[in-house]
Design a protein around this motif. Structure first.
Motif, PDB file in Angstrom:
ATOM      1  N   VAL A  29       0.823  -1.202   0.000  1.00 15.22           N
ATOM      2  CA  VAL A  29       0.000   0.000   0.000  1.00 15.22           C
ATOM      3  C   VAL A  29       0.864   1.262   0.000  1.00 15.22           C
ATOM      4  CG1 VAL A  29      -1.941   1.174   1.115  1.00 15.22           C
ATOM      5  CG2 VAL A  29      -1.653  -1.295   1.397  1.00 15.22           C
ATOM      6  N   ALA A  30       0.544   2.193  -0.883  1.00 15.07           N
ATOM      7  CA  ALA A  30       1.165   3.522  -0.887  1.00 15.07           C
ATOM      8  C   ALA A  30       0.216   4.458  -0.147  1.00 15.07           C
ATOM      9  CB  ALA A  30       1.386   4.007  -2.315  1.00 15.07           C
ATOM     10  N   VAL A  31       0.723   5.110   0.898  1.00 16.63           N
ATOM     11  CA  VAL A  31      -0.128   5.910   1.779  1.00 16.63           C
ATOM     12  C   VAL A  31       0.393   7.341   1.858  1.00 16.63           C
ATOM     13  CG1 VAL A  31      -1.129   6.101   4.089  1.00 16.63           C
ATOM     14  CG2 VAL A  31      -0.571   3.842   3.160  1.00 16.63           C
ATOM     15  N   ALA A  32      -0.483   8.312   1.658  1.00 11.21           N
ATOM     16  CA  ALA A  32      -0.110   9.716   1.802  1.00 11.21           C
ATOM     17  C   ALA A  32       0.450   9.952   3.196  1.00 11.21           C
ATOM     18  CB  ALA A  32      -1.325  10.604   1.562  1.00 11.21           C
ATOM     19  N   ALA A  33       1.504  10.755   3.278  1.00 16.00           N
ATOM     20  CA  ALA A  33       2.231  10.949   4.534  1.00 16.00           C
ATOM     21  C   ALA A  33       1.346  11.453   5.662  1.00 16.00           C
ATOM     22  CB  ALA A  33       3.394  11.906   4.308  1.00 16.00           C
ATOM     23  N   ASN A  34       0.348  12.288   5.345  1.00 18.15           N
ATOM     24  CA  ASN A  34      -0.504  12.827   6.406  1.00 18.15           C
ATOM     25  C   ASN A  34      -1.303  11.757   7.122  1.00 18.15           C
ATOM     26  OD1 ASN A  34      -3.606  12.885   5.497  1.00 18.15           O
ATOM     27  ND2 ASN A  34      -2.339  13.167   3.694  1.00 18.15           N
ATOM     28  N   PHE A  35      -1.485  10.602   6.469  1.00 15.77           N
ATOM     29  CA  PHE A  35      -2.324   9.537   7.016  1.00 15.77           C
ATOM     30  C   PHE A  35      -1.498   8.458   7.731  1.00 15.77           C
ATOM     31  CE2 PHE A  35      -5.764   6.269   6.611  1.00 15.77           C
ATOM     32  CZ  PHE A  35      -6.794   7.023   7.144  1.00 15.77           C
ATOM     33  N   THR A  36      -0.241   8.768   8.031  1.00 18.71           N
ATOM     34  CA  THR A  36       0.658   7.773   8.626  1.00 18.71           C
ATOM     35  C   THR A  36       0.122   7.206   9.935  1.00 18.71           C
ATOM     36  OG1 THR A  36       2.608   8.779   7.601  1.00 18.71           O
ATOM     37  CG2 THR A  36       2.985   7.363   9.500  1.00 18.71           C
ATOM     38  N   ALA A  37      -0.168   8.071  10.900  1.00 19.31           N
ATOM     39  CA  ALA A  37      -0.582   7.602  12.228  1.00 19.31           C
ATOM     40  C   ALA A  37      -1.880   6.797  12.190  1.00 19.31           C
ATOM     41  CB  ALA A  37      -0.694   8.772  13.194  1.00 19.31           C
ATOM     42  N   PRO A  38      -2.943   7.300  11.557  1.00 14.39           N
ATOM     43  CA  PRO A  38      -4.157   6.480  11.508  1.00 14.39           C
ATOM     44  C   PRO A  38      -3.973   5.177  10.736  1.00 14.39           C
ATOM     45  CG  PRO A  38      -4.425   8.514  10.244  1.00 14.39           C
ATOM     46  CD  PRO A  38      -3.179   8.650  11.025  1.00 14.39           C
ATOM     47  N   THR A  61       1.987  12.352  -2.285  1.00 14.13           N
ATOM     48  CA  THR A  61       1.075  11.822  -3.302  1.00 14.13           C
ATOM     49  C   THR A  61       1.651  11.944  -4.708  1.00 14.13           C
ATOM     50  OG1 THR A  61      -0.921  12.133  -1.979  1.00 14.13           O
ATOM     51  CG2 THR A  61      -1.182  12.198  -4.372  1.00 14.13           C
ATOM     52  N   GLY A  62       2.223  13.097  -5.033  1.00  8.80           N
ATOM     53  CA  GLY A  62       2.785  13.295  -6.370  1.00  8.80           C
ATOM     54  C   GLY A  62       3.937  12.360  -6.667  1.00  8.80           C
ATOM     55  N   GLN A  63       4.751  12.097  -5.666  1.00  4.71           N
ATOM     56  CA  GLN A  63       5.874  11.168  -5.854  1.00  4.71           C
ATOM     57  C   GLN A  63       5.369   9.746  -6.041  1.00  4.71           C
ATOM     58  OE1 GLN A  63       8.143  12.065  -2.309  1.00  4.71           O
ATOM     59  NE2 GLN A  63       9.368  13.611  -3.355  1.00  4.71           N
ATOM     60  N   PHE A  64       4.334   9.384  -5.293  1.00  5.47           N
ATOM     61  CA  PHE A  64       3.754   8.046  -5.462  1.00  5.47           C
ATOM     62  C   PHE A  64       3.162   7.878  -6.857  1.00  5.47           C
ATOM     63  CE2 PHE A  64       3.244   7.373  -0.678  1.00  5.47           C
ATOM     64  CZ  PHE A  64       4.225   6.414  -0.632  1.00  5.47           C
ATOM     65  N   TYR A  65       2.528   8.934  -7.353  1.00 11.95           N
ATOM     66  CA  TYR A  65       1.957   8.854  -8.694  1.00 11.95           C
ATOM     67  C   TYR A  65       3.043   8.506  -9.710  1.00 11.95           C
ATOM     68  CZ  TYR A  65       0.241  10.317 -13.241  1.00 11.95           C
ATOM     69  OH  TYR A  65      -0.082  10.333 -14.572  1.00 11.95           O
ATOM     70  N   ALA A  66       4.175   9.196  -9.624  1.00 10.64           N
ATOM     71  CA  ALA A  66       5.272   8.936 -10.562  1.00 10.64           C
ATOM     72  C   ALA A  66       5.785   7.507 -10.415  1.00 10.64           C
ATOM     73  CB  ALA A  66       6.408   9.933 -10.325  1.00 10.64           C
ATOM     74  N   ALA A  72       5.983   0.734  -9.937  1.00 11.25           N
ATOM     75  CA  ALA A  72       6.137   0.369  -8.522  1.00 11.25           C
ATOM     76  C   ALA A  72       5.110  -0.710  -8.159  1.00 11.25           C
ATOM     77  CB  ALA A  72       5.951   1.596  -7.643  1.00 11.25           C
ATOM     78  N   PRO A  73       5.454  -1.601  -7.226  1.00 10.15           N
ATOM     79  CA  PRO A  73       4.603  -2.768  -6.943  1.00 10.15           C
ATOM     80  C   PRO A  73       3.412  -2.512  -6.029  1.00 10.15           C
ATOM     81  CG  PRO A  73       6.543  -2.839  -5.557  1.00 10.15           C
ATOM     82  CD  PRO A  73       6.710  -1.643  -6.462  1.00 10.15           C
ATOM     83  N   PHE A  74       2.952  -1.284  -5.928  1.00 10.37           N
ATOM     84  CA  PHE A  74       1.823  -0.986  -5.045  1.00 10.37           C
ATOM     85  C   PHE A  74       0.524  -1.556  -5.607  1.00 10.37           C
ATOM     86  CE2 PHE A  74       4.675   2.791  -4.313  1.00 10.37           C
ATOM     87  CZ  PHE A  74       5.122   2.367  -3.065  1.00 10.37           C
ATOM     88  N   GLU A  75      -0.326  -2.009  -4.679  1.00  7.24           N
ATOM     89  CA  GLU A  75      -1.601  -2.607  -5.069  1.00  7.24           C
ATOM     90  C   GLU A  75      -2.797  -1.747  -4.663  1.00  7.24           C
ATOM     91  OE1 GLU A  75      -0.818  -7.286  -4.624  1.00  7.24           O
ATOM     92  OE2 GLU A  75      -0.143  -6.073  -2.923  1.00  7.24           O
ATOM     93  N   VAL A  76      -2.616  -0.964  -3.614  1.00  8.15           N
ATOM     94  CA  VAL A  76      -3.641  -0.021  -3.155  1.00  8.15           C
ATOM     95  C   VAL A  76      -2.957   1.318  -2.925  1.00  8.15           C
ATOM     96  CG1 VAL A  76      -5.302   0.553  -1.337  1.00  8.15           C
ATOM     97  CG2 VAL A  76      -5.060  -1.817  -2.098  1.00  8.15           C
ATOM     98  N   PHE A  77      -3.643   2.406  -3.257  1.00 12.09           N
ATOM     99  CA  PHE A  77      -3.081   3.746  -3.123  1.00 12.09           C
ATOM    100  C   PHE A  77      -4.053   4.610  -2.343  1.00 12.09           C
ATOM    101  CE2 PHE A  77      -2.001   7.837  -5.693  1.00 12.09           C
ATOM    102  CZ  PHE A  77      -1.192   8.304  -4.660  1.00 12.09           C
TER     103      PHE A  77
END
Length: 252
Positions: A29-38, A61-66, A72-77
């Protein structure tokens, strides 16, 4: 007289245990940095409740998009906006129908110093600070929201020489928490837990000062046939995840 369990039932029970273990898998899973703790809290419950293992990477988010577009092997974003997942949908890089809003984010102006930031954000207008941290507005939606706030308050020019730009919202938070910037725009979720700001002082920025921070999630093409990817998306929509998401200051 002791009653024995019939042999077929015993075999069936053992088979079910093996079957349950066989179906348990992991999801990248690729997760936006703001959502780290939850997400870290949700991941623990998700694994306990489903048996699936969540392997998360946190960033802008922009870096994950690229990275996703480069294989990249992410399955959920889990993005920090709704436009990036929509773009991936247009590019047919997601499982059709999988996009949904998992949270609506809140921006905060924060200082690690108690009493430094007032409840109305007047500290910005006073302009007595030396450094103001924000996330990169080109790749991080919370950084873009911060720029929109400064524009709305007509402080863009006054703050330009004072800006300290982080690659993502986590780095912007670190600039403030370490004292390298007196204050900065962060995600409320980074400083908020169970109804209160945990440290320092903050102004919760009114949503009218920036575009809504709708955070969308998608199942990427690489996760199409992974049952753990589908299970995670359903879990994020469920009541246990909702309790955690709200506890960190997000709206559902």
């Amino acid at each position: 007289m002791r009653t024995r369990l019939p042999r077929p039932a015993a075999i069936t029970l053992g088979s079910l245990l093996v079957l349950n273990t066989a179906w348990a898998t992991e999801v990248q899973v690729a997760v936006a940095a703001n959502f780290t703790a939850p997400m870290q809290a949700i991941a623990r419950d998700f694994q306990n409740d489903t048996g699936h293992k969540l392997i998360a990477a946190y960033g802008a988010t922009g870096q994950f998009y690229a990275q996703i577009r480069n294989g990249a092997p992410f399955e959920v974003f889990l993005a920090a906006d709704d436009s990036t997942p929509a773009k991936l949908e247009q590019e047919k890089a997601i499982v059709p129908g999988s996009r949904f809003t998992y949270a609506i984010g809140t921006l905060a102006l924060w200082s690690a110093k108690p009493g430094y930031v007032d409840s109305q954000g007047q500290v910005l207008q006073d302009n007595a600070y030396q450094h103001l941290a924000i996330a990169n507005p080109k790749t991080a939606p919370y950084g873009l929201a911060a720029v929109q706030v400064l524009d709305k308050l007509k402080l863009t020019e006054a703050t330009r020489p004072k800006l300290v730009e982080g690659q993502n919202i986590t780095q912007a938070f670190q600039f403030v928490s370490t004292g390298n910037a007196e204050l900065g725009f962060v995600a409320l979720s980074q400083i908020y837990k169970d109804g209160k700001v945990e440290s320092g002082s903050a102004w919760v920025v009114p949503s009218s000062l920036h575009a809504p921070i709708r955070q969308d999630a998608v199942v990427l093409e690489k996760g199409r046939d992974n049952p753990a990817a589908k299970a995670l998306v359903e879990y994020l929509k469920g009541p246990k995840a909702a309790v955690i998401i709200k506890a960190y200051g997000y709206e559902i």
